[in-house]
Design an enzyme around this catalytic site. Sequence first.
Site, PDB file in Angstrom:
ATOM      1  N   ILE A  10       0.855  -1.191   0.000  1.00  0.00           N
ATOM      2  CA  ILE A  10       0.000   0.000   0.000  1.00  0.00           C
ATOM      3  C   ILE A  10       0.894   1.246   0.000  1.00  0.00           C
ATOM      4  O   ILE A  10       1.831   1.331   0.803  1.00  0.00           O
ATOM      5  CB  ILE A  10      -0.897  -0.006   1.261  1.00  0.00           C
ATOM      6  N   TYR A  44     -12.138  -1.139   6.735  1.00  0.00           N
ATOM      7  CA  TYR A  44     -11.270  -0.508   7.740  1.00  0.00           C
ATOM      8  C   TYR A  44     -12.029  -0.247   9.050  1.00  0.00           C
ATOM      9  O   TYR A  44     -11.430  -0.216  10.116  1.00  0.00           O
ATOM     10  CB  TYR A  44     -10.629   0.766   7.178  1.00  0.00           C
ATOM     11  N   ASP A  78      -2.180  -1.411 -12.261  1.00  0.00           N
ATOM     12  CA  ASP A  78      -1.523  -0.922 -11.036  1.00  0.00           C
ATOM     13  C   ASP A  78      -1.501  -1.957  -9.905  1.00  0.00           C
ATOM     14  O   ASP A  78      -0.732  -1.812  -8.964  1.00  0.00           O
ATOM     15  CB  ASP A  78      -2.087   0.427 -10.588  1.00  0.00           C
ATOM     16  N   ASP A  84      -3.707 -10.999  -5.386  1.00  0.00           N
ATOM     17  CA  ASP A  84      -4.934 -11.004  -4.595  1.00  0.00           C
ATOM     18  C   ASP A  84      -4.848 -11.917  -3.366  1.00  0.00           C
ATOM     19  O   ASP A  84      -5.204 -11.515  -2.244  1.00  0.00           O
ATOM     20  CB  ASP A  84      -6.107 -11.441  -5.496  1.00  0.00           C
ATOM     21  N   ARG A 140       4.170   7.594   2.583  1.00  0.00           N
ATOM     22  CA  ARG A 140       3.338   7.768   1.383  1.00  0.00           C
ATOM     23  C   ARG A 140       1.857   7.641   1.719  1.00  0.00           C
ATOM     24  O   ARG A 140       1.025   8.333   1.137  1.00  0.00           O
ATOM     25  CB  ARG A 140       3.734   6.718   0.326  1.00  0.00           C
ATOM     26  N   ILE A 141       1.540   6.752   2.653  1.00  0.00           N
ATOM     27  CA  ILE A 141       0.129   6.617   3.076  1.00  0.00           C
ATOM     28  C   ILE A 141      -0.322   7.932   3.721  1.00  0.00           C
ATOM     29  O   ILE A 141      -1.430   8.415   3.478  1.00  0.00           O
ATOM     30  CB  ILE A 141      -0.031   5.417   4.046  1.00  0.00           C
ATOM     31  N   ARG A 144      -0.741  10.616   0.997  1.00  0.00           N
ATOM     32  CA  ARG A 144      -1.981  10.442   0.232  1.00  0.00           C
ATOM     33  C   ARG A 144      -3.201  10.842   1.062  1.00  0.00           C
ATOM     34  O   ARG A 144      -4.172  11.370   0.536  1.00  0.00           O
ATOM     35  CB  ARG A 144      -2.089   8.981  -0.228  1.00  0.00           C
ATOM     36  N   ASP A 189      12.854   8.241  -6.158  1.00  0.00           N
ATOM     37  CA  ASP A 189      11.667   9.073  -5.966  1.00  0.00           C
ATOM     38  C   ASP A 189      11.149   9.522  -7.329  1.00  0.00           C
ATOM     39  O   ASP A 189      11.454  10.625  -7.790  1.00  0.00           O
ATOM     40  CB  ASP A 189      12.040  10.278  -5.080  1.00  0.00           C
TER      41      ASP A 189
HETATM   42  N1  ADP Z   1       8.489   7.351  -5.571  1.00  0.00           N
HETATM   43  C1  ADP Z   1       7.738   8.215  -4.898  1.00  0.00           C
HETATM   44  N2  ADP Z   1       8.305   9.233  -4.255  1.00  0.00           N
HETATM   45  C2  ADP Z   1       7.571  10.106  -3.549  1.00  0.00           C
HETATM   46  N3  ADP Z   1       6.231  10.057  -3.419  1.00  0.00           N
HETATM   47  C3  ADP Z   1       5.615   9.056  -4.026  1.00  0.00           C
HETATM   48  C4  ADP Z   1       6.320   8.079  -4.800  1.00  0.00           C
HETATM   49  N4  ADP Z   1       5.423   7.201  -5.277  1.00  0.00           N
HETATM   50  C5  ADP Z   1       4.228   7.601  -4.830  1.00  0.00           C
HETATM   51  N5  ADP Z   1       4.333   8.713  -4.100  1.00  0.00           N
HETATM   52  C6  ADP Z   1       3.224   9.414  -3.419  1.00  0.00           C
HETATM   53  O1  ADP Z   1       2.770   8.492  -2.420  1.00  0.00           O
HETATM   54  C7  ADP Z   1       1.353   8.437  -2.393  1.00  0.00           C
HETATM   55  C8  ADP Z   1       0.907   7.024  -2.712  1.00  0.00           C
HETATM   56  O2  ADP Z   1       1.219   6.721  -4.061  1.00  0.00           O
HETATM   57  P1  ADP Z   1       0.281   5.777  -4.951  1.00  0.00           P
HETATM   58  O3  ADP Z   1       0.792   5.847  -6.349  1.00  0.00           O
HETATM   59  O4  ADP Z   1      -1.150   6.085  -4.694  1.00  0.00           O
HETATM   60  O5  ADP Z   1       0.660   4.330  -4.307  1.00  0.00           O
HETATM   61  P2  ADP Z   1      -0.055   2.930  -4.476  1.00  0.00           P
HETATM   62  O6  ADP Z   1      -0.867   2.948  -5.740  1.00  0.00           O
HETATM   63  O7  ADP Z   1       1.072   1.937  -4.543  1.00  0.00           O
HETATM   64  O8  ADP Z   1      -0.876   2.725  -3.257  1.00  0.00           O
HETATM   65  C9  ADP Z   1       0.863   9.469  -3.387  1.00  0.00           C
HETATM   66  O9  ADP Z   1       0.592  10.649  -2.668  1.00  0.00           O
HETATM   67  C10 ADP Z   1       2.037   9.660  -4.342  1.00  0.00           C
HETATM   68  O10 ADP Z   1       2.066  10.961  -4.871  1.00  0.00           O
HETATM   69  N1  LIG Z   2      -8.010  -6.474   2.309  1.00  0.00           N
HETATM   70  C1  LIG Z   2      -7.537  -6.006   1.137  1.00  0.00           C
HETATM   71  N2  LIG Z   2      -7.238  -4.712   1.022  1.00  0.00           N
HETATM   72  C2  LIG Z   2      -6.758  -4.302  -0.165  1.00  0.00           C
HETATM   73  C3  LIG Z   2      -6.568  -5.163  -1.251  1.00  0.00           C
HETATM   74  N3  LIG Z   2      -6.069  -4.452  -2.278  1.00  0.00           N
HETATM   75  C4  LIG Z   2      -5.970  -3.213  -1.859  1.00  0.00           C
HETATM   76  N4  LIG Z   2      -6.389  -3.098  -0.590  1.00  0.00           N
HETATM   77  C5  LIG Z   2      -6.510  -1.859   0.177  1.00  0.00           C
HETATM   78  C6  LIG Z   2      -5.238  -1.341   0.701  1.00  0.00           C
HETATM   79  C7  LIG Z   2      -5.415   0.138   0.595  1.00  0.00           C
HETATM   80  O1  LIG Z   2      -6.105   0.618   1.736  1.00  0.00           O
HETATM   81  C8  LIG Z   2      -6.332   0.333  -0.601  1.00  0.00           C
HETATM   82  C9  LIG Z   2      -5.641   0.688  -1.883  1.00  0.00           C
HETATM   83  O2  LIG Z   2      -4.471  -0.109  -2.066  1.00  0.00           O
HETATM   84  P1  LIG Z   2      -3.173   0.542  -2.755  1.00  0.00           P
HETATM   85  O3  LIG Z   2      -2.070  -0.464  -2.608  1.00  0.00           O
HETATM   86  O4  LIG Z   2      -3.570   0.780  -4.181  1.00  0.00           O
HETATM   87  O5  LIG Z   2      -2.904   1.815  -2.039  1.00  0.00           O
HETATM   88  O6  LIG Z   2      -7.009  -0.892  -0.729  1.00  0.00           O
HETATM   89  C10 LIG Z   2      -6.911  -6.510  -1.105  1.00  0.00           C
HETATM   90  O7  LIG Z   2      -6.779  -7.342  -2.023  1.00  0.00           O
HETATM   91  N5  LIG Z   2      -7.401  -6.900   0.095  1.00  0.00           N
END
Ligand code: ADP
Ligand SMILES: Nc1nc2c(ncn2[C@H]2C[C@H](O)[C@@H](COP(=O)(O)O)O2)c(=O)[nH]1
Length: 224
Positions: A10, A44, A78, A84, A140-141, A144, A189
């Site tokens: 995540i 959540y 993505d 899964d 990053r969490i 976001r 980054d």
């Molecule tokens: N390499 C990176 N360096 C800095 N910030 C990043 C990077 N990759 C993602 N972010 C930031 O971190 C947050 C989560 O990125 P996101 O692409 O939504 O991750 P994911 O899809 O893996 O959950 C966003 O706010 C994004 O702008």
């Molecule tokens: N229990 C699960 N949660 C999941 C799964 N795939 C994604 N997620 C959750 C985790 C994050 O809160 C959000 C988005 O995921 P990102 O990695 O795109 O930030 O959804 C899953 O398969 N099971």
Amino acid sequence: MTVIVLSGPIGAGKSSLTGILSKYLGTNPFYESVDDNPVLPLFYENPKKYAFLLQVYFLNTRFQSIKAALTDDNNVLDRSIYEDALFFQMNADIGRATKEEVDTYYELLHNMMSELDRMPKKNPDLLVHIDVSYDTMLKRIQKRGRNYEQLSYDPSLEDYYKRLLRYYKPWYEKYDYSPKMTIDGDKLDFMASEEDRQEVLNQIVAKLKEMGKLDENWKPNLVK
Ligand SMILES: Nc1ncnc2c1ncn2[C@@H]1O[C@H](COP(=O)(O)OP(=O)(O)O)[C@@H](O)[C@H]1O
Ligand SMILES: Nc1nc2c(ncn2[C@H]2C[C@H](O)[C@@H](COP(=O)(O)O)O2)c(=O)[nH]1
């Protein structure tokens, strides 16, 4: 023509890199259903009650996406169906699914994977895994800013995120649906640094050329 699937914890940067990479290669992105996912906030709020339902929701959307991507043969995803079970197994291991739910889940997954195996193009061409540490993931969490993903919303998420990270290494080692490569998401980054972004793209393009999926003379579709 290529189908590239991204993986990673995540907040690793999968959605961000999906956008960057699909533009660069001139292919179509597939994003996960997150902000329009009605089950995610419920999960959540009450993980034990909703773990199974959320997984079926994700599995169904991932199945639709990979089928469409393998048919179109010109996509970046993505996150994909191949990741899964990692999520569901981890949730099951911490007591968030009954034996009946686990059995039903794996039967459903098995049926879906068998259907993919009957498609003309059965597998993606490349998995790009974004490796991040717990600190990077958390930063990053926070950046976001989705409320229900913050430790302030539920302090037990710290254990959940740390556990999730531990599941990735064995999962990546076992993954064999396509060639694979890892991006160092702590060091590179690709959002803030143009140089790092180019480095990541160069690594992926080099891998695709080495695999014969891109012509040696290939040039990017869009240079930013
Ligand atoms: N390499 C990176 N360096 C800095 N910030 C990043 C990077 N990759 C993602 N972010 C930031 O971190 C947050 C989560 O990125 P996101 O692409 O939504 O991750 P994911 O899809 O893996 O959950 C966003 O706010 C994004 O702008
Ligand atoms: N229990 C699960 N949660 C999941 C799964 N795939 C994604 N997620 C959750 C985790 C994050 O809160 C959000 C988005 O995921 P990102 O990695 O795109 O930030 O959804 C899953 O398969 N099971």
